[in-house]
Design a protein around this motif. Structure first.
Motif, mmCIF file in Angstrom:
data_model
loop_
_atom_site.group_PDB
_atom_site.id
_atom_site.type_symbol
_atom_site.label_atom_id
_atom_site.label_comp_id
_atom_site.label_asym_id
_atom_site.label_seq_id
_atom_site.Cartn_x
_atom_site.Cartn_y
_atom_site.Cartn_z
ATOM 1 N N ALA A 54 0.835 -1.207 0.000
ATOM 2 C CA ALA A 54 0.000 0.000 0.000
ATOM 3 C C ALA A 54 0.870 1.257 0.000
ATOM 4 C CB ALA A 54 -0.948 -0.004 1.196
ATOM 5 N N ALA A 55 1.965 1.232 0.773
ATOM 6 C CA ALA A 55 2.880 2.381 0.810
ATOM 7 C C ALA A 55 3.569 2.566 -0.546
ATOM 8 C CB ALA A 55 3.915 2.195 1.916
ATOM 9 N N ALA A 56 3.945 1.463 -1.182
ATOM 10 C CA ALA A 56 4.567 1.544 -2.512
ATOM 11 C C ALA A 56 3.587 2.147 -3.512
ATOM 12 C CB ALA A 56 5.016 0.160 -2.970
ATOM 13 N N HIS A 57 2.325 1.752 -3.403
ATOM 14 C CA HIS A 57 1.313 2.322 -4.275
ATOM 15 C C HIS A 57 1.189 3.820 -4.070
ATOM 16 C CE1 HIS A 57 -2.826 3.795 -4.806
ATOM 17 N NE2 HIS A 57 -2.602 3.339 -6.005
ATOM 18 N N SER A 58 1.145 4.248 -2.819
ATOM 19 C CA SER A 58 1.051 5.689 -2.522
ATOM 20 C C SER A 58 2.267 6.421 -3.068
ATOM 21 C CB SER A 58 0.948 5.913 -1.018
ATOM 22 O OG SER A 58 -0.269 5.393 -0.538
ATOM 23 N N PHE A 59 3.430 5.821 -2.940
ATOM 24 C CA PHE A 59 4.650 6.427 -3.475
ATOM 25 C C PHE A 59 4.554 6.559 -4.996
ATOM 26 C CE2 PHE A 59 8.771 5.817 -5.506
ATOM 27 C CZ PHE A 59 9.434 6.950 -5.052
ATOM 28 N N LEU A 60 4.100 5.509 -5.670
ATOM 29 C CA LEU A 60 4.001 5.553 -7.131
ATOM 30 C C LEU A 60 3.077 6.660 -7.615
ATOM 31 C CD1 LEU A 60 3.996 1.790 -8.133
ATOM 32 C CD2 LEU A 60 5.628 3.533 -8.875
ATOM 33 N N THR B 136 9.605 -3.148 -2.458
ATOM 34 C CA THR B 136 10.545 -2.155 -2.990
ATOM 35 C C THR B 136 10.089 -1.728 -4.386
ATOM 36 O OG1 THR B 136 12.380 -3.141 -1.768
ATOM 37 C CG2 THR B 136 12.962 -1.700 -3.615
ATOM 38 N N VAL B 137 10.180 -0.428 -4.634
ATOM 39 C CA VAL B 137 9.917 0.126 -5.966
ATOM 40 C C VAL B 137 11.272 0.456 -6.559
ATOM 41 C CG1 VAL B 137 8.861 1.990 -7.294
ATOM 42 C CG2 VAL B 137 7.722 1.131 -5.231
#
Length: 186
Positions: free
Chosen positions: A80-86, A181-182
């Motif tokens: 979810a955090a990676a999605h928000s970052f993207l 990880t992104v």
């Protein structure tokens, strides 16, 4: 257990049921006219159809606002955090498994390399290519060529499962939280 399994599935039927109910409302108004001949049937039609049709957007919006991504899609906190970052990154093509990709495509301007099987042309080919990429089957040169040929900008993976990706020369980590990880394609 049978269908529907939960209230969400019933709510998804609501717009369809509204449109199916319109002929029934018409029949009901005809019965009212037989009972009360002076009843303005045209006004009745208009009011009931307007009421039914106007309720559809409210139900759909209500469901959209009630949806909790972590619960509905069973994503981890890291995903979810990676999605928000993207969402804060320039538009690009994202390579990830299609489960995580469903969240990315639903709420961002990014394009997916691998989406749901019904939405991805040559799904089985792309799924194998994705598995080969993250599984280390490709050489470094082949992996770089694959990423360039497909114009992939970002790669999102669970680096606990694929820790070697943290050290490859064709990916640069730009975000990491917990298990996810992104990477930006270098």
């Amino acid at each position: 257990s049978g269908w529907p399994r939960d209230r969400e599935q019933v709510d998804l039927l609501f717009p369809f049921l509204v449109f199916l109910s319109i002929p029934g409302i018409d029949a009901l108004l005809e019965k009212i006219v037989q009972w009360k001949p002076r009843f303005p049937v045209g006004v009745g039609h208009a009011l009931l159809i307007l009421l039914l049709v106007s309720s559809v957007p409210f139900v759909v919006l209500k469901k959209a606002h009630e949806t909790n991504d972590l619960e509905r899609h069973a994503h981890t906190v890291g995903e979810a955090a990676a999605h928000s970052f993207l969402q804060t990154q320039p538009r690009g093509i994202v390579a990830s498994d299609f489960r995580l990709g469903s969240l990315v495509s639903w709420k961002s301007s990014h394009t997916l390399f691998l989406a749901h099987s019904l939405l991805t042309i040559n799904f089985s080919v792309k799924e194998k290519q994705w598995a080969d990429l993250i599984g280390g089957i490709f050489s470094s040169i082949d992996a770089r060529a694959f990423l360039e040929e497909n114009n992939i900008t970002y790669v999102v993976v669970d680096t606990r499962a694929f820790p070697y990706l943290l050290s490859v020369d064709y990916l640069s980590p730009i975000f990491s939280q917990n298990d996810t990880t992104v990477f930006r394609v270098a």
